[in-house]
Design an enzyme around this catalytic site. Sequence first.
Site, mmCIF file in Angstrom:
data_model
loop_
_atom_site.group_PDB
_atom_site.id
_atom_site.type_symbol
_atom_site.label_atom_id
_atom_site.label_comp_id
_atom_site.label_asym_id
_atom_site.label_seq_id
_atom_site.Cartn_x
_atom_site.Cartn_y
_atom_site.Cartn_z
ATOM 1 C CE1 TYR A 48 49.888 38.036 46.067
ATOM 2 C CE2 TYR A 48 47.500 37.999 46.007
ATOM 3 C CZ TYR A 48 48.690 38.690 45.894
ATOM 4 O OH TYR A 48 48.672 40.024 45.596
ATOM 5 C CE1 TYR A 90 43.765 39.704 45.834
ATOM 6 C CE2 TYR A 90 45.398 39.667 44.084
ATOM 7 C CZ TYR A 90 45.000 40.088 45.335
ATOM 8 O OH TYR A 90 45.814 40.895 46.082
#
Lengths: 235, 182
Positions: free
Chosen positions: A104, A143
């Site tokens: 992110y 992730y």
Amino acid sequence: MSDPAGYLKVAPGSQPPLDSPGYGSTHKRHPKQAPIRIAPTLTESLAPRMTERDYPSFADMSVHEGRQAQGERIIVGGRVLDENGKPVPHCMVEIWQACSTGRYHHPLDTHDAPMDPNFKGEGRVFTDADGNYSFVSIKPGAYPWRNHRNAWRPNHIHYSLFGHGFAQRLVTQMYFPGDPLLALDPVFNATPDVAARNRLVAALDMDIGKEEWALGYRFDFVLRGRDATPMENPQ
Amino acid sequence: MSKLVATAAQTIGPYWALIEHPEWADLLRAGGPNAGYDKGERITLTGRVTDGDGATCPDAVVELWQAGPDGEYEAGFHGYGRSRCDADGCFHFTTVKPGAVKGRGNATQAPHVTLSVFARGLMNHVSTRLYFSGEALNETDPVLGQVPEARRGTLIARPAGAGVWQLDIVLQGEGETVFLEV
């Protein structure tokens, strides 16, 4: 003026409980007491009017300052409907996601994967008069998130929708078909009803994709609908 | 009979800041939808969001929805705001004090704003109302009337300085906020 109509009751099992033990962060954050159910007043019947004039749209997340992001380009499209099957026009849809490596664009994200400087991960679109929306992005990567041993989130895109009634506010996540991490993900699996859970998975759609340019995925949203029958417990 | 079932909510997670626009916490911001709005009393609303351990929730985000000073929604005043919680877990809104709002039947609702909390660890958002202490209409407000008296205080903000009102939100445990659903 008559009283505002109620909302249809939430279908059993169709929403994840606030107490979802598989997702560690819920332990100390879910209220222990049941919410108090009230008959909707104007406050709950209406909703903020979000317009493109005040909240401009940006529908192509795959380009940042003229530079292409890395990864698999995708087009996501679909409709926003209510539970009565009626389209929700002019509905604001906020979109956010990780880049193709699963990182992110945020200082809190310390995952050791290369951050794509050309992918900010924010989008905003509005549905048209028939409830249709679409945007261009990059397929997000998986992730790790430390919830349990070797925990990885499946590929997903976050959404925030503003309908035309307070109870239509929706924040959710869209997943990708065939992702083997789905079976292991406590957030996805928190929704008890299997069909409701699987509706969070987009469908590959070659009509939404664009030849020699992007893969397409279809994802429809359903917001709570109004109940035409009188309230059971008028207040 | 409904034809479809509403989409399941999923947590907003820790990275919602990607869609954060801090200025949305100021409903009267220059260049915003209410720029130049000069009716009503300007107020600040603040409060701390805490979890079942009493720990602050600095990653939480609070949304506000309210009527204008005339008690009408979206009629000259855009009643939406969004505030992140800061390092101390506190949200801060700059807005105008809402007026009394028509209730169901012939009832009148006391001035109130709706607050919704979204956070990592909340699979869906939770919503409550903020009322203003000392408001005579609080005594007859039909929604407050549905809240057991012992817990009613969790919905009533107290003054914390000139034009400042404070209401803390306790997600779990002792003093747990009363959340509402429709």
